[in-house]
Design an enzyme around this catalytic site. Structure first.
Site, PDB file in Angstrom:
ATOM      1  N   CYS A 141       0.758  -1.367  -0.056  1.00  0.00           N
ATOM      2  CA  CYS A 141       0.067  -0.063  -0.067  1.00  0.00           C
ATOM      3  C   CYS A 141       0.856   1.108   0.040  1.00  0.00           C
ATOM      4  CB  CYS A 141      -0.772  -0.037   1.183  1.00  0.00           C
ATOM      5  SG  CYS A 141      -2.238  -1.225   1.172  1.00  0.00           S
ATOM      6  N   ASP A 142       0.289   2.313  -0.428  1.00  0.00           N
ATOM      7  CA  ASP A 142       0.944   3.589  -0.403  1.00  0.00           C
ATOM      8  C   ASP A 142      -0.205   4.674  -0.446  1.00  0.00           C
ATOM      9  OD1 ASP A 142       3.866   4.804  -0.399  1.00  0.00           O
ATOM     10  OD2 ASP A 142       2.585   6.116  -1.549  1.00  0.00           O
ATOM     11  N   SER A 143       0.086   5.762   0.603  1.00  0.00           N
ATOM     12  CA  SER A 143      -0.963   6.669   0.608  1.00  0.00           C
ATOM     13  C   SER A 143      -0.380   7.977   0.429  1.00  0.00           C
ATOM     14  CB  SER A 143      -1.513   6.781   2.102  1.00  0.00           C
ATOM     15  OG  SER A 143      -2.214   5.503   2.407  1.00  0.00           O
TER      16      SER A 143
END
EC number: 3.6.1.9
Length: 210
Positions: free
Chosen positions: A79-81
């Site tokens: 994941c990456d935000s």
């Protein structure tokens, strides 16, 4: 044999989301150069493309470093935000000055928190099917008094999180609300991951560890 969930992230928020949802994942942190990936995509790249590219790179890195016994049957989640405000994407501020400037810009306004998700099915040591998708949630920021903002920055919490805020920590005091999936703001969208797991023929209850 139970399929193991591997979280390719050092984020305590993502780990907490999975734990509260009944999954105790193995955490394997990737060594991806995020700045290089963002730079290669260019400033004109859409936000969902950027976070998905980062999530996919993290998942791929983790797949390469899986313990043999785990790679027998697992699903890797990368994941990456990033936060989009005024058409500009921002990640982790890194320094108190940058966190303070970020809050001065977004106080009293709304931004879009994008999280890219990449799920990779691994069986018998081989990476198989992959799902990549992003989710976006609108975040409405409050206007913390200067003394409160200074205390928040001094806590160190906003320095290492996308957009310089958290929903599930000290930063939650200074948010007016979210429109959409709150788990996405924390860094891992449970509704989206459930749909992605379904496309990989994996049942959520079968992954529960409690």
């Amino acid at each position: 044999m139970t399929t193991r969930v591997v979280l390719g992230s050092a984020s305590s928020g993502r780990l907490k989301v999975l734990r509260q949802a009944g999954i105790e994942p193995l955490v394997v942190v990737s060594g991806v150069d995020e700045d290089a990936i963002v730079a290669a995509l260019g400033a004109a790249a859409p936000p969902d493309q950027v976070v998905c590219a980062l999530a996919a790179a993290k998942a791929a890195s983790v797949v390469e470093s899986l313990p043999t016994e785990v790679a027998t049957d697992c699903v890797v989640i990368g994941c990456d935000s990033m936060l989009q405000l005024d058409g500009r994407l921002t990640g982790k501020p890194g320094t108190p000055a940058a966190a303070r400037a970020q809050w001065q810009q977004m106080a009293g306004r709304s931004g879009e928190l994008y999280t890219g998700h990449c799920l990779v099915r691994v069986r018998d040591g081989v990476a198989g099917r992959r799902e990549v998708e992003a989710a976006a949630t609108t975040v409405r920021f409050g206007t913390p008094p200067p003394a409160d903002l200074a205390a928040y920055v001094d806590s160190g919490e906003p320095l290492g999180v996308a957009g310089a805020f958290t929903l599930d920590g000290l930063g939650g005091w200074f948010l007016d609300g979210v429109d959409g999936d709150p788990s996405n703001v924390i860094g891992l969208s449970l509704p989206l991951v459930r749909r992605m797991l379904d496309r990989l023929d994996l049942s959520v209850p079968a992954l529960w560890t409690r």
